[in-house]
Design an enzyme around this catalytic site. Structure first.
Site, PDB file in Angstrom:
ATOM      1  CD  GLU A  72     -61.801  15.702 -27.197  1.00 24.68           C
ATOM      2  OE1 GLU A  72     -60.929  14.580 -26.949  1.00 24.68           O
ATOM      3  OE2 GLU A  72     -61.186  16.848 -27.700  1.00 24.68           O
ATOM      4  CG  ASN A 159     -58.034  19.360 -23.658  1.00 18.48           C
ATOM      5  OD1 ASN A 159     -57.402  18.306 -24.531  1.00 18.48           O
ATOM      6  ND2 ASN A 159     -58.890  20.171 -24.046  1.00 18.48           N
ATOM      7  CG  ASN A 217     -56.578  20.338 -27.653  1.00 19.05           C
ATOM      8  OD1 ASN A 217     -57.102  19.142 -27.458  1.00 19.05           O
ATOM      9  ND2 ASN A 217     -57.469  20.989 -28.263  1.00 19.05           N
ATOM     10  CG  ASP A 271     -58.653  17.949 -29.748  1.00 14.52           C
ATOM     11  OD1 ASP A 271     -58.080  17.646 -28.888  1.00 14.52           O
ATOM     12  OD2 ASP A 271     -60.057  18.243 -29.826  1.00 14.52           O
TER      13      ASP A 271
END
Length: 348
Positions: A72, A159, A217, A271
Site C-alpha cells: 500500500e 489512511n 480511502n 483505493d
C-alpha cells in the site's frame, strides 16, 4: 455487495502469461512468465480514443518485487530517486530504489502504516493504523505527531494524505480499516464518524472537512488543486458501490464544497488515486476480478477511458521517475511498474 478485503484475489495464469516479461539485468524485475510478451502488452486496454495518447505500445508491465502481504501507500521521493511503500500486515515500510531496482526495508515496526506522501520540504508523512495517527518524519529522531484525536476522541485509523502547496496544509482520510482486525492494526470500536480532515500547517489545528462519505480511502488533488477526489470504498462494509467523490477546494483545502459523484464502480473498489497533468484520474482497483483489477483511468468529465490490468488486485499507485511518467503499482503481494505517455500532476 459484501467484499472481504482480507481475501486477496489471485491473478489468472492466462493473464500472467500475457503480461510475461524477461528478467532485466540490474533491475531485479521478477518475470511474470517464461516468455516475453508481444507488444503492445496485454495489460493495456483502451476504452475511449482519448486514452490512446497515454498508451505506449512497446513497454511492458514489470513485476519489480514480490513478498508483501498487502502492499500500500506508495510515495515518490525525487531527490533520493526512490519510492516508499507500506506492507501493512508485516508492519513495515519498504523502499524501492529506481536506480538499482532493489527493494529493501526502510522502517520496521511502522505502526502498521498505510498511506505515505512527501511534503514540499521533502519530509515524509505517514498514516498509521495501530496508533491511529498522522505523523511526519524529520531529519532525525522519532516522527512528529500531527494528528491523533479530534474533539477529544481517538481517530479511527488514518489512511491516506495529500499536502496543499500554498500553505502546507494536509488533508487526510480516516475510514477506520486499521481498527477492524489485528491483521492491519488494532481491533477497537470507532469513536468518530468516517471522515476527511484538514491539518493546519501553522497551528496544527485539526478540522473535520466532511463526514458525507462511507469509507474515505485514497485521495488526490486535480492538477490546479481546485478539486479534491476521494475514493469511497463503501462496498467493503456497506451495501453501496465504490465511488469516487469530488469536492471543490476552498481556502487552500480548509473547506470542501459542491460534493458530487465523479465515478461509480460496479464491482470491487477503488483505493489509491493519482491525477495526471491533463486532469485524468488514475484509480487503483482491487477485488473486481480478472480483467478489471489494476488501474482504471477517468477523463476529467468522469468517463472511464482506459485500464491497465494487473495479475493481482491493485491497492495504490504513484507516478515516479524523473519525468513522473512511470507508474509504480502496489498490487497485493507485489509491486509493478509500467511506463506511460502520461505525466503525474504532483510530486508525491
Amino acid at each position: 455487495m459484501d467484499i472481504d478485503r482480507r481475501a486477496l484475489l489471485a491473478g489468472s495464469a492466462a493473464l500472467g502469461a500475457a503480461l510475461a516479461v524477461p528478467k532485466i539485468a540490474n533491475a531485479q524485475a521478477e518475470p511474470l512468465g517464461t516468455q516475453p510478451s508481444r507488444y503492445p502488452d496485454g495489460a493495456w486496454e483502451v476504452l475511449d480514443p482519448r486514452f490512446s495518447k497515454y498508451m505506449i505500445g512497446n513497454t511492458p508491465l514489470q513485476r519489480q518485487w514480490s513478498g508483501a502481504l498487502w502492499a500500500e501507500g506508495p510515495a515518490w521521493n525525487g531527490v533520493g530517486r526512490y519510492a516508499v511503500f507500506s506492507d501493512i500486515p508485516n508492519n513495515r515500510q519498504m523502499r524501492w530504489d529506481e536506480v538499482t531496482g532493489t527493494v529493501t526495508p526502510l522502517r520496521h515496526a511502522s505502526n502498521y502504516s498505510n498511506g505515505n506522501t512527501f511534503d514540499f520540504e521533502g519530509r515524509q508523512i505517514s498514516c498509521e493504523h495501530s496508533t491511529a495517527r498522522v505523523v511526519r518524519y524529520g531529519r532525525q529522531g522519532p516522527p512528529e505527531v500531527l494528528a491523533e484525536t479530534f474533539e477529544g476522541k481517538q481517530l479511527n485509523a488514518p489512511n491516506d494524505a495529500v499536502v496543499h502547496p500554498d500553505d502546507g496544509g494536509i488533508i487526510f482520510t480516516d475510514p477506520g480499516y486499521g481498527s477492524h482486525w489485528y491483521y492491519e492494526g488494532n481491533v477497537r470500536e470507532l469513536e468518530l464518524p468516517t471522515s476527511i480532515y484538514h491539518i493546519d500547517a501553522s497551528g496544527g489545528a485539526v478540522t473535520r472537512l466532511t463526514d458525507e462519505i462511507f469509507k474515505p480511502n485514497g485521495l488526490c488533488f486535480s492538477p490546479d488543486y481546485r478539486t479534491l477526489y476521494v475514493a469511497d470504498s463503501a462496498a467493503t462494509h456497506h451495501p453501496e458501490p465504490s465511488r469516487i467523490i469530488a469536492w471543490t477546494v476552498e481556502d487552500n483545502g480548509r473547506r470542501l464544497t459542491g460534493r458530487r459523484e465523479f465515478a461509480t464502480l460496479e464491482n470491487g473498489f477503488h483505493d489509491g488515486l493519482r491525477a495526471d497533468v491533463d486532469g485524468n484520474v488514475w484509480a487503483a482497483t482491487g477485488f473486481a476480478g480478472e480483467g478489471l483489477d489494476g488501474v482504471h483511468v477517468y477523463a476529467p468529465d468522469g468517463t472511464k477511458i482506459g485500464q491497465i490490468k494487473t495479475p493481482e488486485g491493485c491497492a495504490n499507485l504513484a507516478f515516479v521517475g524523473e519525468h513522473r511518467n512511470r507508474l509504480l503499482l502496489t498490487a497485493s503481494q507485489s509491486i509493478y511498474t509500467i511506463y506511460t505517455a502520461a505525466q503525474g500532476a504532483h510530486i508525491a
